[in-house]
Design an enzyme around this catalytic site. Structure first.
Site, PDB file in Angstrom:
ATOM      1  N   TYR A  20      -1.065  -2.481  -5.196  1.00  0.00           N
ATOM      2  CA  TYR A  20      -0.415  -1.314  -4.384  1.00  0.00           C
ATOM      3  C   TYR A  20      -0.227  -1.388  -3.061  1.00  0.00           C
ATOM      4  CZ  TYR A  20      -4.004   1.231  -2.182  1.00  0.00           C
ATOM      5  OH  TYR A  20      -4.874   2.009  -1.174  1.00  0.00           O
ATOM      6  N   ARG A  21      -0.992  -2.645  -2.600  1.00  0.00           N
ATOM      7  CA  ARG A  21      -1.299  -2.606  -1.151  1.00  0.00           C
ATOM      8  C   ARG A  21      -1.855  -4.230  -0.945  1.00  0.00           C
ATOM      9  NH1 ARG A  21      -5.002   1.814   1.703  1.00  0.00           N
ATOM     10  NH2 ARG A  21      -4.506   1.376   3.869  1.00  0.00           N
TER      11      ARG A  21
ATOM     12  N   TYR B 290      -7.756  -4.612   4.774  1.00  0.00           N
ATOM     13  CA  TYR B 290      -6.404  -5.037   4.669  1.00  0.00           C
ATOM     14  C   TYR B 290      -5.763  -5.962   5.836  1.00  0.00           C
ATOM     15  CZ  TYR B 290      -6.503  -2.202   0.540  1.00  0.00           C
ATOM     16  OH  TYR B 290      -6.711  -1.787  -0.695  1.00  0.00           O
TER      17      TYR B 290
ATOM     18  N   HIS C  10     -15.254  -6.566   4.109  1.00  0.00           N
ATOM     19  CA  HIS C  10     -14.826  -6.285   2.945  1.00  0.00           C
ATOM     20  C   HIS C  10     -13.298  -6.558   2.789  1.00  0.00           C
ATOM     21  CE1 HIS C  10     -13.454  -2.166   2.528  1.00  0.00           C
ATOM     22  NE2 HIS C  10     -14.206  -2.121   3.968  1.00  0.00           N
TER      23      HIS C  10
ATOM     24  N   ASP D  73     -11.937   7.615   2.380  1.00  0.00           N
ATOM     25  CA  ASP D  73     -13.326   7.397   2.550  1.00  0.00           C
ATOM     26  C   ASP D  73     -13.698   7.263   3.964  1.00  0.00           C
ATOM     27  OD1 ASP D  73     -14.405   7.178  -0.257  1.00  0.00           O
ATOM     28  OD2 ASP D  73     -13.200   5.535  -0.362  1.00  0.00           O
TER      29      ASP D  73
END
Lengths: 486, 486
Positions: free
Chosen positions: A435-436, A78, A354, A137
């Site tokens: 959500y983000r 993000y 990613h 994770d």
């Protein structure tokens, strides 16, 4: 800015202020194409105490300097530690890394924002406490930072924002607030009772730029007598809906208490599942052995109604769960790891990166298949692999699509960014919100939250202007801008 | 004020504005001594729609009239519908009483603030949905109002503020905000996913005067296959500590999933328990029969370590649970009733009333015995019966002391008020804060929340002034006053 840098160095010590080219490069978005000149900080400051955080915001107010705070800065899909507004001064909380308390009897910890999942796990184990933490994770991130970003783990405490209890916050004016029962000095219940007297502001300091969280309570789970990580595999594409509909009642009635993860063959690979089906789900059970046995029978019965579905699991004693097993067995027991990063490297190469695209839908066959179908067709059209991880809660599902690319390949990287942008508006049109979001899309995502001509934005702006009139704290975070930057 | 009354009648219709002596008397604190002239409203307005609520706040701003909002006004031990500031106009939301949606598949309801627990229970049952609601001791209160006041029920969903999902709020400026995923128009996840994008303000609208909640989502539990309300009795005064220490692990690991209630002989009487011990606890188990059986064995084993303790329970099929049984069996199955009011009348006479004094402590033997000991000695000194109800959560305990008196007996009523005042500061000195307070003590209770020279108060005042610059909404609620009234 030079005067501000001097003031920061004066207040924090010269080694706590970084301005070299190399330091600034290390604090850019790690998964951006290197040639894109965006989201670059002008300095990094590293306060070590609450008082130093107070000094930082006071200096920023005096010099009208924009700050951007991160705890560990590992929010990589993000934007990592990078600021929304280039030229901002990064406030790195990595030096505030103390585990202030672990209470075994009442099953909680009080931590500073620089504490990583690895650190908290070690702090609990090193003294022999029979408690499990919840981890996402990747274990190198901040316990606080992850909760503040509404992050997810995979134990029954996997909704990290909900497992939070009690905060200390430095406000933009330098004041220090404690939330919940911590608002009473000498309180004995700051980390054990969720709300205090009057309104609860905790949710205001998550995904926001209204304050800098300097302490947070986190609830831990007792080590169970028995731990059973399990799996369900189904054969066909069309089995995803029945899988979801069979899962929902098991989550609603608590038979499955954790956050199951559903993935395709690549997802199964990431979960280290052997012999994957078209859709694969991991889940876990925790408790006295007789209860776990009875729950497993109910799980088997529920999924056996799907033709071709197989269900299994591995039973561990609670005290051996951390020791071994594949990644899924460890992460559902709150054992931090780095396995997922390997996968990104395997698929994206040495410079693999990613973006994660993460909308939320109701946990029904209808919604999950509609959302997956929509996203797959758009991903296909943009030439991006569609291999989502679906995190299930009793009533909703967070659909994480990792878009993996080689960050040295500009065209490939750009494809992921272009798909992300298209997806934001397309899923919103279908009724699903994110959500983000990644830095670059925070405004666009916030734009979709448009009820009553953007009442949420007006409300957030009122709070922002009241609490941070100079707009020094993380301008643009989640699409919230202060008066001077609107 | 006359101009405002006329404007209210114009906007809402004349039958929606009450000003008669009798109407105003009915909206006073029901458990106050009748001769005390305090907390009296000057009018009651009854909006029936969101638009009418918007009209009410606009008129109040234009005429600088103070409002005091309630949903049903049954918050009786804490002041009922009465306003903190005499002369306020009451905003009664009783006409906004629609159950807007009950979703069986995803186990939630969307309700207006005038919906009572009785209404929601009936709405669910009348269409045959296999869902249970959570109710407090008395069923005539508002589902929304109770959650907003941090109220408690006794099922696994008994922490009502936490079981809330998604709000609609009319702000002081007349704007309408939807929280969480409801901030996106056309959202499919407003009642199923807890947070949206950016900060979550839901907690701000609880125990506060920052807005008027006009819709709220509430999570419901699926009807279990098997329901087992159980009890534990111990013999001696000194057994309370061991009872608490045996209970905590069972709550932490989910063996007991609901909110157990502990009481003395009088409490056992209220719970309709036969043959009470010195301390008595009710609890309940829910789920497939094999799981419930295994859990009951674990409960028995845990309490059997206390000499003289006895454990029992009654097993029901889930679909017959509502039908019969004593009050405790019904309330732990979410069946609303009025039994507790009978008890107040039995002990306080026809005009019986009560104040509830409700501090929170950690769920440890040490804290529970310290708090109970402190409160008992002060209650004894004031000649008030000490017969608490203790509501347990995994990490904390809400100690409710109902002080029952005859409201026509001024001296007896005054004794309860005097004890309450003494207790507020004494329990705070020991580190225990109240989770809720009666009108008369809101300022005193807020005063105890004093960390960093009352940072919480400063913070709440900043928000109040930003969101409600004229201070029209419920001045003084939970000790929060706008600029014009400080």
């Amino acid at each position: 800015m030079n005067a501000a840098i001097a003031a920061f160095a004066d207040a924090l010590g010269p080694d706590a202020v970084l301005t070299s080219e190399r330091d600034l490069r290390e604090h850019r978005d790690p998964y951006s194409y290197a040639g894109w000149d965006e989201f670059t900080a002008s300095a990094v400051v590293l306060p070590a105490t609450v008082e130093q955080v107070q000094a930082v915001v006071r200096i920023a107010n005096a010099h009208r300097v924009r700050l951007w705070t991160f705890s560990q800065g590992r929010n990589n899909a993000y934007g990592g530690p990078a600021p929304r507004v280039s030229g901002s001064v990064l406030v790195s909380l990595r030096r505030m890394n103390r585990v202030l308390e672990v209470n075994e009897e009442l099953a909680y910890a009080l931590v500073e924002p620089g504490v990583r999942f690895f650190d908290l796990h070690e702090a609990v184990r090193s003294v022999g406490h029979k408690l499990w933490i919840s981890v996402p994770d990747v274990g190198w991130g901040s316990v606080v930072g992850n909760a503040l970003d509404h992050g997810w783990g995979f134990t029954p405490y996997g909704d990290h924002a909900t497992s939070q209890c009690g905060m200390e916050v430095v406000l933009a004016n330098g004041d220090v607030l404690r939330t919940g029962m911590g608002a009473m000095s000498g309180s004995r219940t700051w980390q054990v009772h969720r709300r205090g007297f009057g309104p609860s502001p905790d949710g205001l300091f998550m995904q926001s730029n209204f304050g800098i969280v300097t302490k947070m309570g986190v609830w831990l789970m007792p080590q169970p007598e028995c731990y059973l990580p399990g799996w369900v595999r189904v054969r066909d594409e069309a089995d995803l809906g029945p899988l979801v509909d069979a899962l929902r009642p098991l989550l609603l009635d608590g038979t499955i208490p954790n956050k199951p993860l559903i993935g395709g063959p690549a997802g199964a690979n990431a979960m280290e599942m052997a012999d994957p089906g078209r859709w694969n789900m991991r889940f876990a059970l925790y408790g006295p052995e007789a209860v776990v046995d009875a729950q497993l029978e109910d799980v088997r019965a529920a999924f056996s109604r799907i033709p071709g579905a197989t269900v299994g699991g591995t039973k561990y004693a609670g005290d051996e769960a951390a020791a071994a097993g594949p990644a899924g067995d460890r992460v559902q027991a709150g054992v931090p790891g780095m396995d997922i990063l390997e996968l990104v490297r395997r698929r994206g190469g040495e410079h693999g990166g990613h973006l994660d695209f993460s909308p939320v839908c109701p946990l029904t066959a209808r919604d999950v298949t509609a959302l997956c179908g929509l996203m797959r067709s758009l991903a296909d059209r943009h030439g991006v692999a569609y291999s989502p991880g679906l995190i299930a809660s009793p009533r909703s599902l967070v659909h994480v699509l990792p878009m993996i690319f080689d960050t040295t390949d500009e065209a490939e990287t750009r494809r992921a960014y272009e798909l992300y942008e298209v997806l934001v508006t397309e899923v919103a049109r279908a009724g699903y919100g994110l959500y983000r979001a990644h830095l670059r899309f925070m405004d666009l995502v916030a734009e979709q939250y448009d009820f009553n001509d953007h009442a949420q934005r007006r409300f957030n702006q009122s709070l922002k202007d009241a609490l941070d009139p100079n707009g020094i704290l993380s301008p643009g975070k989640q699409g919230i801008w202060g008066r001077s930057t609107r």
